[in-house]
Design an enzyme around this catalytic site. Structure first.
Site, PDB file in Angstrom:
ATOM      1  N   GLY A 181       0.838  -1.200   0.000  1.00  0.00           N
ATOM      2  CA  GLY A 181       0.000   0.000   0.000  1.00  0.00           C
ATOM      3  C   GLY A 181       0.871   1.248   0.000  1.00  0.00           C
ATOM      4  O   GLY A 181       2.023   1.240  -0.432  1.00  0.00           O
ATOM      5  N   GLY A 182       0.302   2.325   0.558  1.00  0.00           N
ATOM      6  CA  GLY A 182       1.030   3.595   0.608  1.00  0.00           C
ATOM      7  C   GLY A 182       2.319   3.488   1.397  1.00  0.00           C
ATOM      8  O   GLY A 182       3.203   4.344   1.269  1.00  0.00           O
ATOM      9  N   GLY A 415      25.332  13.371 -28.457  1.00  0.00           N
ATOM     10  CA  GLY A 415      24.756  13.911 -27.223  1.00  0.00           C
ATOM     11  C   GLY A 415      25.263  13.141 -26.015  1.00  0.00           C
ATOM     12  O   GLY A 415      25.396  13.697 -24.916  1.00  0.00           O
TER      13      GLY A 415
HETATM   14  C1  HXC Z   1      -4.132  -4.444  10.988  1.00  0.00           C
HETATM   15  C2  HXC Z   1      -3.060  -6.294  10.180  1.00  0.00           C
HETATM   16  C3  HXC Z   1      -2.751  -5.618   8.990  1.00  0.00           C
HETATM   17  C4  HXC Z   1      -3.183  -4.258   8.861  1.00  0.00           C
HETATM   18  C5  HXC Z   1      -1.933  -7.592   8.856  1.00  0.00           C
HETATM   19  N1  HXC Z   1      -2.544  -7.504  10.049  1.00  0.00           N
HETATM   20  N2  HXC Z   1      -2.045  -6.452   8.190  1.00  0.00           N
HETATM   21  N3  HXC Z   1      -3.756  -5.711  11.174  1.00  0.00           N
HETATM   22  N4  HXC Z   1      -3.872  -3.735   9.907  1.00  0.00           N
HETATM   23  N5  HXC Z   1      -2.916  -3.548   7.784  1.00  0.00           N
HETATM   24  C6  HXC Z   1      -2.672  -8.540  11.062  1.00  0.00           C
HETATM   25  C7  HXC Z   1      -3.549  -9.697  10.619  1.00  0.00           C
HETATM   26  O1  HXC Z   1      -4.885  -9.415  10.848  1.00  0.00           O
HETATM   27  C8  HXC Z   1      -3.026 -10.816  11.474  1.00  0.00           C
HETATM   28  O2  HXC Z   1      -3.571 -10.706  12.751  1.00  0.00           O
HETATM   29  C9  HXC Z   1      -1.547 -10.506  11.608  1.00  0.00           C
HETATM   30  O3  HXC Z   1      -1.402  -9.128  11.284  1.00  0.00           O
HETATM   31  C10 HXC Z   1      -0.692 -11.323  10.661  1.00  0.00           C
HETATM   32  O4  HXC Z   1      -1.234 -11.189   9.353  1.00  0.00           O
HETATM   33  P1  HXC Z   1      -1.484 -12.450   8.407  1.00  0.00           P
HETATM   34  O5  HXC Z   1      -2.386 -12.002   7.334  1.00  0.00           O
HETATM   35  O6  HXC Z   1      -1.927 -13.621   9.238  1.00  0.00           O
HETATM   36  O7  HXC Z   1      -0.017 -12.741   7.900  1.00  0.00           O
HETATM   37  P2  HXC Z   1       0.450 -13.239   6.472  1.00  0.00           P
HETATM   38  O8  HXC Z   1      -0.360 -14.415   6.051  1.00  0.00           O
HETATM   39  O9  HXC Z   1       1.920 -13.405   6.573  1.00  0.00           O
HETATM   40  O10 HXC Z   1       0.121 -12.030   5.475  1.00  0.00           O
HETATM   41  C11 HXC Z   1       0.733 -10.810   5.644  1.00  0.00           C
HETATM   42  C12 HXC Z   1       0.107  -9.773   4.724  1.00  0.00           C
HETATM   43  C13 HXC Z   1      -1.426  -9.693   4.954  1.00  0.00           C
HETATM   44  C14 HXC Z   1       0.399 -10.147   3.262  1.00  0.00           C
HETATM   45  C15 HXC Z   1       0.777  -8.433   5.002  1.00  0.00           C
HETATM   46  O11 HXC Z   1      -1.661  -9.554   6.354  1.00  0.00           O
HETATM   47  C16 HXC Z   1      -2.052  -8.555   4.233  1.00  0.00           C
HETATM   48  O12 HXC Z   1      -2.350  -8.635   3.045  1.00  0.00           O
HETATM   49  N6  HXC Z   1      -2.284  -7.462   4.977  1.00  0.00           N
HETATM   50  C17 HXC Z   1      -2.886  -6.256   4.407  1.00  0.00           C
HETATM   51  C18 HXC Z   1      -1.922  -5.606   3.466  1.00  0.00           C
HETATM   52  C19 HXC Z   1      -2.473  -4.366   2.843  1.00  0.00           C
HETATM   53  O13 HXC Z   1      -3.304  -4.366   1.929  1.00  0.00           O
HETATM   54  N7  HXC Z   1      -2.053  -3.250   3.400  1.00  0.00           N
HETATM   55  C20 HXC Z   1      -2.422  -1.966   2.860  1.00  0.00           C
HETATM   56  C21 HXC Z   1      -3.228  -1.254   3.861  1.00  0.00           C
HETATM   57  S1  HXC Z   1      -3.579   0.314   3.139  1.00  0.00           S
HETATM   58  P3  HXC Z   1      -4.109 -11.995  13.547  1.00  0.00           P
HETATM   59  O14 HXC Z   1      -4.487 -11.459  14.879  1.00  0.00           O
HETATM   60  O15 HXC Z   1      -5.256 -12.527  12.789  1.00  0.00           O
HETATM   61  O16 HXC Z   1      -2.965 -12.935  13.590  1.00  0.00           O
HETATM   62  C22 HXC Z   1      -2.182   1.205   3.355  1.00  0.00           C
HETATM   63  C23 HXC Z   1      -2.338   2.606   2.892  1.00  0.00           C
HETATM   64  C24 HXC Z   1      -1.311   3.474   3.517  1.00  0.00           C
HETATM   65  O17 HXC Z   1      -1.201   0.788   3.811  1.00  0.00           O
HETATM   66  C25 HXC Z   1      -1.493   4.826   2.901  1.00  0.00           C
HETATM   67  C26 HXC Z   1      -0.381   5.727   3.191  1.00  0.00           C
HETATM   68  C27 HXC Z   1      -0.419   6.882   2.264  1.00  0.00           C
END
Ligand code: HXC
Length: 525
Positions: A181-182, A415
């Site tokens: 993401g960001g 160039g």
């Molecule tokens: C809160 C999160 C989280 C998040 C992961 N977790 N990402 N909690 N906010 N963004 C938590 C999960 O719920 C989980 O908790 C624990 O962390 C481990 O994650 P898993 O999914 O079990 O691990 P894994 O299978 O290794 O996968 C990791 C991952 C996946 C690929 C990163 O978690 C994922 O796709 N997360 C979201 C990624 C994403 O789209 N981020 C963008 C957000 S938007 P539990 O308690 O169940 O174990 C963004 C915008 C920023 O970032 C803008 C700035 C300008």
């Protein structure tokens, strides 16, 4: 019975001390034993293990270890891990003070909320105040979903600081897990990105969103793994096979850099070992188009084993990196005849300009080695904006006021001659070997343009072409026309080169250059 006030005091002190130790111990265990085990099972180290590998033993000073998030939504009030998913502080790395933060995936997947962001901002601020480099070890699921706009604000605060500190302190990002993401934009704003080969990935929108929007099926690794960013996008400067190797690369990188923009890069006399310079002559093939490996020349001219290449697998037609000459750090920019004949394309322009701008900000002299047939022709090149990208390189060289030294090894055409640190862009010392050829273009191309009509009418055009080409070569295939005009300061034998570079670096160490007052120029980004 009367209780001794002193012993009451001691008991109280003991209790407080125990409480502190308990809290410290709790903080050290992040998301708990089970999650640490899961982290290890994924082949990943914990945030603390990574810090241990990075810093000089026993020097890490942690700050904000008891910080917790203040969010009560989504039942978060019951789950407040100490440290909030990032370990921050400062340490000595090879004897040099460095600030760092290491995201802890065992706590809410290392996701970033307000508290984590504030901790990171604090070390970024301290790094600027004390003029120290900062290293981030990233392993995070991105913005903490439960904290909504506070998470986004946190990222904004980090991006702002990354930008304000750019060119003030070196900033290094080591990606050791997800960076999605960001969140990718903090590393993207720092000076160097390192990735571990199998566990790191970076993308703005993940595979699920890609599938929903474009219908494309792609894995995490195919979308944004180290291979993609090491060789296709050039976003990653260095890739390590393991986490340990990636962290070692960061330490090595740091050894070339000054603490800040007012400091000089460290001098390392221990590796001032010269390589036999007589080998240089044999490297250049007699034919102007025959390839050879420019890295062999770099390795002979610089202190033994000091050449540290960056973005090795991307835009291989230009070689960039740091090295030491006589113990001092230099930034190297060199055409690579092994790929695309060393022609400059849009990626090569971006790759070189960025390092030039880094060197200029951090008082690192730039050494350019030239063997270039021109800008890369082609519809794709023109349509991808080679005009804009090539201009970045011109801008970066012209703008740089650090010592600039160039050496024309063989071809320097058109160039590309101008852009590759020519005298005309303010280069201080321009050297050339006798094998240098400086012309508007190669001999055959020139003759075909100048004598197009005549060649059409000739019965034996090949013979005429060869005769003209030879005449053109006799005229231009040497460095002497440029030397006559002072565009080349000195034509030297290859074996004299290292000595000349050492002298030039010495001469230029107190270089001063005044530029007109302005807020900033507008680089053609
Ligand atoms: C809160 C999160 C989280 C998040 C992961 N977790 N990402 N909690 N906010 N963004 C938590 C999960 O719920 C989980 O908790 C624990 O962390 C481990 O994650 P898993 O999914 O079990 O691990 P894994 O299978 O290794 O996968 C990791 C991952 C996946 C690929 C990163 O978690 C994922 O796709 N997360 C979201 C990624 C994403 O789209 N981020 C963008 C957000 S938007 P539990 O308690 O169940 O174990 C963004 C915008 C920023 O970032 C803008 C700035 C300008």
């Amino acid at each position: 019975m009367h209780q001794n006030p002193r012993s009451t005091h001691n008991i109280e002190e003991n209790k407080k001390s125990k409480e502190l130790n308990k809290l410290r111990d709790k903080s050290k265990h992040g998301g708990g034993k089970k999650r640490i085990q899961q982290q290890h099972e994924k082949g990943k180290l914990t945030a603390r293990e990574r810090i241990e590998l990075l810093v000089d033993e026993g020097t890490f000073v942690e700050i904000d270890e008891f910080v917790t998030h203040q969010n009560s939504k989504f039942n978060m009030a019951e789950n407040k891990p100490l440290g909030d998913g990032v370990i921050t502080g400062y340490a000595s790395i090879s004897g040099r003070t460095t600030f760092l933060y290491s995201q802890d995936f065992t706590v809410f997947g290392g996701s970033l909320g307000k508290a984590q962001a504030d901790k990171i901002c604090k070390v970024l601020d301290l790094a600027v105040k004390t003029g120290s480099p900062v290293i981030g070890l990233l392993d995070s699921g991105g913005a903490r979903i439960q904290e909504g706009v506070d998470s986004l604000a946190g990222y904004g605060n980090i991006f702002y600081r990354n930008t304000q500190s750019s060119g003030v302190i070196p900033q290094i990002s080591i990606i050791l897990g997800p960076c999605a993401g960001g969140a990718v934009y903090s590393p993207a704003l720092t000076d160097f990105i390192l990735m571990s080969r199998s566990n790191a990935f970076m993308f703005v929108t993940g595979p699920e969103v890609v599938k929903a929007v474009t219908g494309e099926d792609v894995s995490f690794y195919e979308l944004g793994g180290s291979e993609v960013h090491g060789s296709l996008t050039g976003i990653s400067h260095l890739v390590g096979d393991t986490e340990e190797e990636t962290i070692d690369l960061a330490k090595k990188l740091l050894s070339y850099l000054p603490q800040n923009n007012l400091d000089e890069p460290p001098i390392r006399f221990d590796d001032v070992i010269e390589i036999d310079q007589s080998d240089l002559v044999a490297i250049i093939p007699p034919a102007e188009n025959e390839p050879y490996d420019m890295k062999r020349i770099i390795e002979i001219l610089t202190d033994a084993e000091s050449f540290f290449e960056l973005q090795e697998e991307w835009a291989k037609n230009i070689v960039i990196g740091f090295a030491r000459v006589g113990g001092s750090t230099v930034g190297i920019i060199a055409n690579q005849p092994l790929y695309l004949g060393g022609a400059i394309d849009y990626h090569a322009s971006d790759k070189a300009s960025r390092l030039i701008r880094f060197c200029d900000s951090f008082n690192i002299p730039i050494l350019t080695l030239v063997d270039v047939p021109g800008f890369m022709p082609g519809i794709k090149q023109e349509h991808e904006g080679i005009i804009r990208h090539g201009a970045k390189l011109l801008f970066a060289y012209s703008e740089a006021s650090v010592p600039k030294i160039s050496l024309i090894v063989r071809k320097a055409y058109g160039g590309a001659y101008i852009v590759m640190s020519s005298k005309h862009l303010g280069t201080d010392i321009n050297l050339a070997w006798p094998s240098a050829e400086i012309a508007v273009m190669g001999s055959e191309g020139a003759v075909k343009i100048l004598h197009r009509k005549k060649l059409k009418e000739e019965k034996e055009p090949e013979k005429v072409l060869a005769d003209f080409a030879q005449k053109f070569k006799d005229e231009f295939a040497n460095p002497y026309q440029a030397a006559e005009r002072g565009y080349i300061d000195k034509v030297i034998h290859p074996e004299e080169t290292r000595r000349e570079i050492v002298f030039a670096l010495h001469l230029l160490q107190n270089k001063r250059e005044q530029t007109p007052r302005r807020k900033h120029g507008i680089s053609p980004v």
